[in-house]
Design an enzyme around this catalytic site. Structure first.
Site, PDB file in Angstrom:
ATOM      1  N   SER A 145      28.781  16.149  22.970  1.00 34.61           N
ATOM      2  CA  SER A 145      28.630  14.663  22.739  1.00 34.61           C
ATOM      3  C   SER A 145      30.051  14.345  22.018  1.00 34.61           C
ATOM      4  CB  SER A 145      27.513  13.977  22.100  1.00 34.61           C
ATOM      5  OG  SER A 145      27.573  12.881  21.673  1.00 34.61           O
ATOM      6  N   TYR A 158      21.005  14.465  15.438  1.00 33.84           N
ATOM      7  CA  TYR A 158      21.774  14.720  16.792  1.00 33.84           C
ATOM      8  C   TYR A 158      23.324  14.918  16.347  1.00 33.84           C
ATOM      9  CZ  TYR A 158      23.405  13.451  21.137  1.00 33.84           C
ATOM     10  OH  TYR A 158      23.883  13.504  22.494  1.00 33.84           O
TER      11      TYR A 158
HETATM   12  P1  NAI Z   1      18.024  13.103  29.617  1.00 35.01           P
HETATM   13  O1  NAI Z   1      16.907  12.502  28.505  1.00 35.01           O
HETATM   14  O2  NAI Z   1      18.085  12.200  30.653  1.00 35.01           O
HETATM   15  O3  NAI Z   1      17.689  14.803  29.987  1.00 35.01           O
HETATM   16  C1  NAI Z   1      17.676  15.672  28.873  1.00 35.01           C
HETATM   17  C2  NAI Z   1      17.016  16.598  29.730  1.00 35.01           C
HETATM   18  O4  NAI Z   1      16.802  17.798  28.794  1.00 35.01           O
HETATM   19  C3  NAI Z   1      15.513  16.352  30.493  1.00 35.01           C
HETATM   20  O5  NAI Z   1      15.272  16.679  31.611  1.00 35.01           O
HETATM   21  C4  NAI Z   1      14.672  16.941  29.138  1.00 35.01           C
HETATM   22  O6  NAI Z   1      13.519  17.343  29.898  1.00 35.01           O
HETATM   23  C5  NAI Z   1      15.496  18.164  29.005  1.00 35.01           C
HETATM   24  N1  NAI Z   1      14.895  18.924  27.741  1.00 35.01           N
HETATM   25  C6  NAI Z   1      14.632  18.220  26.656  1.00 35.01           C
HETATM   26  N2  NAI Z   1      14.104  19.038  25.845  1.00 35.01           N
HETATM   27  C7  NAI Z   1      13.771  20.318  26.557  1.00 35.01           C
HETATM   28  C8  NAI Z   1      13.628  21.687  25.947  1.00 35.01           C
HETATM   29  N3  NAI Z   1      13.169  21.886  24.818  1.00 35.01           N
HETATM   30  N4  NAI Z   1      13.718  22.597  27.056  1.00 35.01           N
HETATM   31  C9  NAI Z   1      14.108  22.347  28.138  1.00 35.01           C
HETATM   32  N5  NAI Z   1      14.551  21.246  28.551  1.00 35.01           N
HETATM   33  C10 NAI Z   1      14.624  20.247  27.712  1.00 35.01           C
HETATM   34  O7  NAI Z   1      19.275  12.976  28.721  1.00 35.01           O
HETATM   35  P2  NAI Z   1      20.940  13.197  29.332  1.00 35.01           P
HETATM   36  O8  NAI Z   1      21.526  12.063  29.103  1.00 35.01           O
HETATM   37  O9  NAI Z   1      20.968  13.800  30.768  1.00 35.01           O
HETATM   38  O10 NAI Z   1      21.402  14.233  28.227  1.00 35.01           O
HETATM   39  C11 NAI Z   1      21.801  15.475  28.607  1.00 35.01           C
HETATM   40  C12 NAI Z   1      22.592  16.203  27.506  1.00 35.01           C
HETATM   41  O11 NAI Z   1      23.796  15.405  27.396  1.00 35.01           O
HETATM   42  C13 NAI Z   1      21.860  16.156  26.135  1.00 35.01           C
HETATM   43  O12 NAI Z   1      22.352  17.402  25.453  1.00 35.01           O
HETATM   44  C14 NAI Z   1      22.779  14.904  25.387  1.00 35.01           C
HETATM   45  O13 NAI Z   1      22.816  15.274  24.045  1.00 35.01           O
HETATM   46  C15 NAI Z   1      23.901  15.100  26.078  1.00 35.01           C
HETATM   47  N6  NAI Z   1      24.563  13.709  26.294  1.00 35.01           N
HETATM   48  C16 NAI Z   1      24.319  12.537  26.874  1.00 35.01           C
HETATM   49  C17 NAI Z   1      24.876  11.402  26.712  1.00 35.01           C
HETATM   50  C18 NAI Z   1      24.610  10.064  27.398  1.00 35.01           C
HETATM   51  O14 NAI Z   1      25.174   9.103  27.066  1.00 35.01           O
HETATM   52  N7  NAI Z   1      23.606  10.159  28.357  1.00 35.01           N
HETATM   53  C19 NAI Z   1      26.287  11.222  25.877  1.00 35.01           C
HETATM   54  C20 NAI Z   1      26.466  12.583  25.009  1.00 35.01           C
HETATM   55  C21 NAI Z   1      25.732  13.685  25.042  1.00 35.01           C
END
Ligand code: NAI
EC number: 1.1.1.47
Length: 261
Positions: A145, A158
């Site tokens: 991130s 985080y």
């Molecule tokens: P999201 O909430 O849409 O998706 C996250 C996914 O991770 C979900 O499918 C969830 O079920 C899964 N997950 C969470 N805990 C889990 C576990 N213990 N085991 C297996 N799966 C698990 O979030 P998003 O935005 O798609 O985020 C994905 C990655 O990108 C994260 O690491 C987040 O920190 C990173 N990120 C996202 C940003 C954004 O603006 N959306 C910005 C910077 C980084």
């Protein structure tokens, strides 16, 4: 499109929604063999599998919690069992929640660190173990991130997880470079995914976030998926140990944009 990604075996953790979903589908478009990990929502994962197959790729779904060692071990084992090998491991699963740091419980701290940092370590370790034992010049991509470098009040857990991920990735890249194994981070800025849905649904909060992005708009998941495809491809063959920020310039001190200071 990157022709060398055809038939590559790609694991995506947290692959049923948000950035994981977009990356899984992008690798489907690249005709890769995609292992879609999901934690609980099988229906969503099956929908992603369908989209991958419609795009010309192959897919399986594997339930698993990345904070559980046995689940991550099983994820890599299943990829190898079903598709014959592993080429790309994408540690994407992540969580966040805002809490004033002086009120943050140990349980909450541990949950975020366990998911974002330890989960990515376990995925990296299992993938690299397979690459080393089978002499594969594989690829690990960790979803970091902008907060691996920008401090973030209310999100100390985080920011600490992503800051830790920066040096984890750099260390693994250095350690395994002689074997041709590449390890990189993607550093997204603000992207429209379910993690931000509530915040971005409020026009005031959305405008506030947009004002911190020099390019002036919140990114699309596909703009992160294309970075993952590039890093996984042989076009990035000499790239290791970096964080490739895809953030519309968010990390470039936007408050200085108008010549202030
Ligand atoms: P999201 O909430 O849409 O998706 C996250 C996914 O991770 C979900 O499918 C969830 O079920 C899964 N997950 C969470 N805990 C889990 C576990 N213990 N085991 C297996 N799966 C698990 O979030 P998003 O935005 O798609 O985020 C994905 C990655 O990108 C994260 O690491 C987040 O920190 C990173 N990120 C996202 C940003 C954004 O603006 N959306 C910005 C910077 C980084």
């Amino acid at each position: 499109m990157y022709t060398d990604l055809k038939d590559k075996v790609v694991v995506v953790t947290g692959g049923s929604k948000g950035l994981g979903r977009a990356m899984a589908i992008r690798f489907g478009q690249e005709q890769s063999k995609v292992v879609v990990n999901y934690r609980s929502n099988e229906e969503e994962a099956l929908e992603v599998k369908k989209e991958i197959e419609e795009a010309g790729g192959q897919a399986i779904i594997v339930r698993g919690d990345v904070t559980k060692e046995e689940d991550v071990v099983n994820l890599v084992e299943t990829a190898v069992k079903e598709f014959g090998t592993l080429d790309v491991m994408i540690n994407n699963a992540g969580v966040e929640n805002p809490v004033p740091s002086h009120e943050l419980s140990l349980e909450n701290w541990n949950q975020v660190i366990d998911t974002n940092l330890t989960g990515a370590f376990l995925g990296s370790r299992e993938a690299i173990k397979y690459f080393v034992e089978n002499d594969i010049k594989g690829n690990v991509i960790n979803m970091s991130s902008v907060h691996e470098m920008i401090p973030w009040p209310l999100f100390v857990h985080y920011a600490a997880s992503k800051g830790g991920m920066k040096l984890m990735t750099e260390t693994l890249a250095l350690e395994y470079a002689p074997k041709g194994i590449r390890v990189n981070n993607i550093g997204p800025g603000a992207i429209d995914t379910p993690i931000n849905a509530e915040k971005f649904a409020d026009p005031e909060q959305r405008a506030d976030v947009e004002s911190m992005i020099p390019m002036g708009y919140i990114g699309n998941p596909e703009e992160i998926a294309s970075v993952a495809a590039f890093l996984a491809s042989s076009q990035a063959s000499y790239v290791t140990g970096i964080t490739l920020f895809a953030d519309g310039g968010m990390t470039k001190y936007p408050s200085f944009q108008a010549g202030r200071g």
